[in-house]
Design an enzyme around this catalytic site. Structure first.
Site, PDB file in Angstrom:
ATOM      1  N   ARG A  76       7.727 -16.571  13.977  1.00 29.48           N
ATOM      2  CA  ARG A  76       7.024 -15.462  14.629  1.00 29.48           C
ATOM      3  C   ARG A  76       6.719 -15.788  16.085  1.00 29.48           C
ATOM      4  NH1 ARG A  76       1.745 -15.786  10.561  1.00 29.48           N
ATOM      5  NH2 ARG A  76       1.324 -17.986  10.855  1.00 29.48           N
ATOM      6  N   ARG A  96       0.821  -1.217   0.000  1.00 28.07           N
ATOM      7  CA  ARG A  96       0.000   0.000   0.000  1.00 28.07           C
ATOM      8  C   ARG A  96       0.844   1.250   0.000  1.00 28.07           C
ATOM      9  NH1 ARG A  96      -2.772  -1.958   4.640  1.00 28.07           N
ATOM     10  NH2 ARG A  96      -4.391  -3.357   3.890  1.00 28.07           N
ATOM     11  N   ARG A 117       3.813 -28.315   4.861  1.00 32.64           N
ATOM     12  CA  ARG A 117       4.655 -27.765   5.918  1.00 32.64           C
ATOM     13  C   ARG A 117       3.944 -28.017   7.231  1.00 32.64           C
ATOM     14  NH1 ARG A 117       9.708 -27.214   5.411  1.00 32.64           N
ATOM     15  NH2 ARG A 117       9.900 -25.371   6.750  1.00 32.64           N
ATOM     16  N   GLU A 123       6.604 -19.888  16.944  1.00 34.49           N
ATOM     17  CA  GLU A 123       6.163 -20.787  15.872  1.00 34.49           C
ATOM     18  C   GLU A 123       7.367 -21.203  15.026  1.00 34.49           C
ATOM     19  OE1 GLU A 123       2.365 -19.326  14.332  1.00 34.49           O
ATOM     20  OE2 GLU A 123       3.009 -20.059  12.379  1.00 34.49           O
ATOM     21  N   TYR A 144      -4.827 -23.570   0.187  1.00 35.47           N
ATOM     22  CA  TYR A 144      -4.532 -22.592   1.214  1.00 35.47           C
ATOM     23  C   TYR A 144      -5.793 -21.772   1.497  1.00 35.47           C
ATOM     24  CZ  TYR A 144      -0.829 -19.457   3.095  1.00 35.47           C
ATOM     25  OH  TYR A 144       0.016 -18.722   3.876  1.00 35.47           O
TER      26      TYR A 144
HETATM   27  P1  FAD Z   1      -9.000 -28.321   9.859  1.00 37.27           P
HETATM   28  O1  FAD Z   1      -9.229 -27.234  10.822  1.00 37.27           O
HETATM   29  O2  FAD Z   1      -7.617 -28.819   9.637  1.00 37.27           O
HETATM   30  O3  FAD Z   1      -9.926 -29.545  10.306  1.00 37.27           O
HETATM   31  C1  FAD Z   1      -9.743 -30.856   9.836  1.00 37.27           C
HETATM   32  C2  FAD Z   1     -10.004 -31.793  11.000  1.00 37.27           C
HETATM   33  O4  FAD Z   1     -10.037 -33.125  10.524  1.00 37.27           O
HETATM   34  C3  FAD Z   1      -8.912 -31.731  12.052  1.00 37.27           C
HETATM   35  O5  FAD Z   1      -9.478 -31.490  13.330  1.00 37.27           O
HETATM   36  C4  FAD Z   1      -8.258 -33.103  11.978  1.00 37.27           C
HETATM   37  O6  FAD Z   1      -7.775 -33.554  13.226  1.00 37.27           O
HETATM   38  C5  FAD Z   1      -9.407 -33.968  11.473  1.00 37.27           C
HETATM   39  N1  FAD Z   1      -8.974 -35.164  10.765  1.00 37.27           N
HETATM   40  C6  FAD Z   1      -8.092 -35.239   9.748  1.00 37.27           C
HETATM   41  N2  FAD Z   1      -7.933 -36.515   9.356  1.00 37.27           N
HETATM   42  C7  FAD Z   1      -8.746 -37.262  10.155  1.00 37.27           C
HETATM   43  C8  FAD Z   1      -8.998 -38.652  10.249  1.00 37.27           C
HETATM   44  N3  FAD Z   1      -8.366 -39.537   9.456  1.00 37.27           N
HETATM   45  N4  FAD Z   1      -9.884 -39.085  11.172  1.00 37.27           N
HETATM   46  C9  FAD Z   1     -10.510 -38.210  12.008  1.00 37.27           C
HETATM   47  N5  FAD Z   1     -10.295 -36.878  11.970  1.00 37.27           N
HETATM   48  C10 FAD Z   1      -9.422 -36.418  11.051  1.00 37.27           C
HETATM   49  N6  FAD Z   1      -7.504 -18.519   8.364  1.00 37.27           N
HETATM   50  C11 FAD Z   1      -7.976 -17.256   8.494  1.00 37.27           C
HETATM   51  O7  FAD Z   1      -9.056 -16.951   7.989  1.00 37.27           O
HETATM   52  N7  FAD Z   1      -7.272 -16.319   9.203  1.00 37.27           N
HETATM   53  C12 FAD Z   1      -6.082 -16.597   9.806  1.00 37.27           C
HETATM   54  O8  FAD Z   1      -5.477 -15.732  10.425  1.00 37.27           O
HETATM   55  C13 FAD Z   1      -5.558 -17.921   9.666  1.00 37.27           C
HETATM   56  N8  FAD Z   1      -4.390 -18.243  10.224  1.00 37.27           N
HETATM   57  C14 FAD Z   1      -3.917 -19.516  10.112  1.00 37.27           C
HETATM   58  C15 FAD Z   1      -2.714 -19.833  10.733  1.00 37.27           C
HETATM   59  C16 FAD Z   1      -2.224 -21.118  10.655  1.00 37.27           C
HETATM   60  C17 FAD Z   1      -0.930 -21.455  11.332  1.00 37.27           C
HETATM   61  C18 FAD Z   1      -2.920 -22.114   9.912  1.00 37.27           C
HETATM   62  C19 FAD Z   1      -2.390 -23.509   9.801  1.00 37.27           C
HETATM   63  C20 FAD Z   1      -4.117 -21.803   9.295  1.00 37.27           C
HETATM   64  C21 FAD Z   1      -4.631 -20.498   9.376  1.00 37.27           C
HETATM   65  N9  FAD Z   1      -5.855 -20.158   8.808  1.00 37.27           N
HETATM   66  C22 FAD Z   1      -6.321 -18.873   8.924  1.00 37.27           C
HETATM   67  C23 FAD Z   1      -6.656 -21.145   8.058  1.00 37.27           C
HETATM   68  C24 FAD Z   1      -7.703 -21.863   8.914  1.00 37.27           C
HETATM   69  O9  FAD Z   1      -7.061 -22.584   9.933  1.00 37.27           O
HETATM   70  C25 FAD Z   1      -8.487 -22.806   8.006  1.00 37.27           C
HETATM   71  O10 FAD Z   1      -9.119 -22.114   6.982  1.00 37.27           O
HETATM   72  C26 FAD Z   1      -9.546 -23.670   8.710  1.00 37.27           C
HETATM   73  O11 FAD Z   1      -9.214 -24.029  10.014  1.00 37.27           O
HETATM   74  C27 FAD Z   1      -9.727 -24.917   7.892  1.00 37.27           C
HETATM   75  O12 FAD Z   1     -10.764 -25.718   8.390  1.00 37.27           O
HETATM   76  P2  FAD Z   1     -10.863 -27.213   7.872  1.00 37.27           P
HETATM   77  O13 FAD Z   1     -12.098 -27.777   8.481  1.00 37.27           O
HETATM   78  O14 FAD Z   1     -10.720 -27.260   6.402  1.00 37.27           O
HETATM   79  O15 FAD Z   1      -9.553 -27.961   8.417  1.00 37.27           O
HETATM   80  N1  UDP Z   2       5.807 -13.073   4.239  1.00 39.06           N
HETATM   81  C1  UDP Z   2       7.070 -12.521   4.325  1.00 39.06           C
HETATM   82  N2  UDP Z   2       7.404 -11.741   5.394  1.00 39.06           N
HETATM   83  C2  UDP Z   2       6.522 -11.493   6.391  1.00 39.06           C
HETATM   84  C3  UDP Z   2       5.230 -12.030   6.306  1.00 39.06           C
HETATM   85  C4  UDP Z   2       4.901 -12.837   5.226  1.00 39.06           C
HETATM   86  O1  UDP Z   2       7.884 -12.742   3.447  1.00 39.06           O
HETATM   87  O2  UDP Z   2       6.886 -10.790   7.356  1.00 39.06           O
HETATM   88  C5  UDP Z   2       5.479 -13.933   3.082  1.00 39.06           C
HETATM   89  C6  UDP Z   2       5.771 -15.401   3.364  1.00 39.06           C
HETATM   90  O3  UDP Z   2       6.227 -15.988   2.165  1.00 39.06           O
HETATM   91  C7  UDP Z   2       4.413 -15.961   3.717  1.00 39.06           C
HETATM   92  C8  UDP Z   2       3.506 -15.148   2.782  1.00 39.06           C
HETATM   93  O4  UDP Z   2       4.110 -13.850   2.758  1.00 39.06           O
HETATM   94  O5  UDP Z   2       4.323 -17.337   3.464  1.00 39.06           O
HETATM   95  C9  UDP Z   2       2.073 -15.060   3.231  1.00 39.06           C
HETATM   96  O6  UDP Z   2       2.037 -14.499   4.520  1.00 39.06           O
HETATM   97  P1  UDP Z   2       0.839 -14.690   5.499  1.00 39.06           P
HETATM   98  O7  UDP Z   2       1.082 -13.855   6.694  1.00 39.06           O
HETATM   99  O8  UDP Z   2      -0.427 -14.515   4.749  1.00 39.06           O
HETATM  100  O9  UDP Z   2       1.008 -16.222   5.907  1.00 39.06           O
HETATM  101  P2  UDP Z   2       0.226 -17.101   6.977  1.00 39.06           P
HETATM  102  O10 UDP Z   2      -0.315 -16.202   8.044  1.00 39.06           O
HETATM  103  O11 UDP Z   2      -0.841 -17.815   6.221  1.00 39.06           O
HETATM  104  O12 UDP Z   2       1.290 -17.994   7.492  1.00 39.06           O
END
Ligand code: FAD
Ligand code: UDP
Length: 368
Positions: free
Chosen positions: A280, A174, A249, A300, A348
């Protein structure tokens, strides 16, 4: 006989279960963890809602999704504004006039654009073909070196030249003094945490929930008890890794309770240097403007996923995307299985996208 067996109690499975139950369908949700809610699970520790599987900020521009989610929790006014720590130098994220000013001393948007234009010259007009080129094209070489390169390589365990450009396009750039990480219209954190949302979704007489059970440990039984399956686990595992293993990952979280009120003054601090081993630090209380005497922080660490680890991020590079397409074709032949969510579709997805996809699938499935 059940109408639906839902594998996974994450957001996708729970939204689908709720929609089906409301239509009178009999549903069973099985979950291999010892709690519901998947990766959005939050748990109270020292009076603070801790995001157990990484920081989750809800954001969307879809009014229907925003209204939908608010049935299950009240949201606060939290706006995500992470900062980057590069060897002790602090920069605002996402990349905006505050970042450019701190880095180059520029004051106006035109000065910042000119600086980026000069640095972009190393690309010789080439269309960006990977994350490194995309980053340099968007923000120039200085920001790439200090705020992107090492963070991204720690996060993905791969060189920036080998990563797809779209990963970095998620971040806004931005030319205003605005530290809001997202461009969406609506944003916030559910007061009291995320788990309540899933608990309410699953609280219906037509829904039975079984925890600590893995679909694959009793697959034939589960396949026999329901007309249809909604599967939100890993798609390659469903097909017994027939074509090979999709890469993910994984993350390791190190959580500490500290006897101090305020550790870092912000919910999210990214460590963008190559030496700090974690990507982070999250200080959970700041998501809810907490004033507790103690604080809880989580470091993390990113790592390559191996069988048995929790899969967090699909690696959507060319190799894995090609492999996923083969599984997707196979999934289309499974007429009684709906694949959904981050793992079932190897994508994703943010929370708002998962909700929208689950509502859409339920509507299509339950139309009569
Ligand atoms: P999941 O939440 O992964 O649910 C799948 C479930 O299935 C799990 O509980 C798992 O244990 C279960 N399962 C899998 N295999 C089996 C099996 N064989 N038997 C029984 N149970 C099973 N989204 C945002 O909007 N904002 C954010 O800031 C954000 N930050 C994130 C940060 C991280 C580190 C991560 C990893 C994701 C983030 N997300 C964020 C994305 C968000 O987590 C997902 O969009 C959402 O949780 C996905 O829901 P889901 O039901 O698809 O999967
Ligand atoms: N990223 C970066 N520097 C930062 C933050 C993010 O280079 O300080 C890059 C990194 O490649 C990351 C991507 O931007 O995978 C997306 O970031 P985001 O914060 O959306 O990732 P998430 O919260 O899903 O881990």
């Amino acid at each position: 006989m059940l109408d639906y067996l839902i594998v996974g109690s994450g957001l996708y499975g729970s939204v689908f279960a709720n929609e089906a139950a409301k239509k009178g369908k009999k549903v069973k949700v099985i979950e291999k963890r010892d709690h519901v809610a998947g990766n959005i699970y939050t748990k109270e520790t020292a009076g603070i809602n801790v995001h157990q599987y990484g920081a989750h900020i809800f954001h969307t521009s879809d009014r229907a999704v925003w209204e939908y989610i608010q049935q299950f929790a009240e949201f606060n006014r939290y706006t995500n504004a992470p900062i980057a720590n590069f060897h002790g130098e602090i920069y605002n994220l996402p990349f905006n006039m505050n970042t450019f000013n701190k880095l180059w001393g520029v004051i106006t948007p035109d000065e910042a654009k000119q600086k980026i234009e000069e640095q972009r010259a190393v690309l010789n007009g080439k269309t960006p073909g990977n994350l490194e080129e995309q980053a340099i094209s968007l923000v120039g070489t200085d920001i790439y070196e200090k705020l992107i390169k090492s963070y991204t390589e720690k996060q993905w365990g791969r060189a920036c030249q080998e990563l797809p450009a779209f990963i970095i396009k998620r971040l806004p750039v931005r030319f205003t003094y605005d530290n809001n990480y997202f461009n969406d219209i609506y944003q916030g954190i559910p007061i009291g945490g995320y788990t309540q949302i899933v608990e309410k979704l699953l609280d219906h007489p037509n829904i039975e929930v079984e925890l600590n059970v893995d679909f694959f440990e009793n697959r034939s039984h589960y396949e026999a008890i329901a007309e249809k399956i909604v599967y939100t686990g890993m798609i390659d595992q469903f097909f017994d890794y027939e074509y090979g293993v999709l890469e993910y990952r994984s993350l390791r979280f190190e959580t500490e309770i500290l006897n101090q009120e305020n550790f870092q003054g912000n919910a999210v601090v990214n460590y963008t240097d190559g030496e700090t081993p974690y990507t982070r630090i999250i200080e959970h209380k700041h998501f809810e403007f907490g004033t507790q005497e103690k604080t809880v922080i989580t470091k993390e660490y990113s790592k390559e996923w191996q069988k048995g680890d929790e899969p967090y991020y699909p690696v959507n590079d060319q190799k894995n995307s090609d492999l996923y397409r083969k599984y997707f074709k196979l999934a289309q032949t499974e007429k009684n299985v709906i694949f959904g969510g981050r793992l079932g579709l190897y994508q994703y997805f943010d929370m708002h996208q998962v909700i929208k996809a689950a509502l859409h699938a339920a509507k299509k499935e339950l139309k009569d």
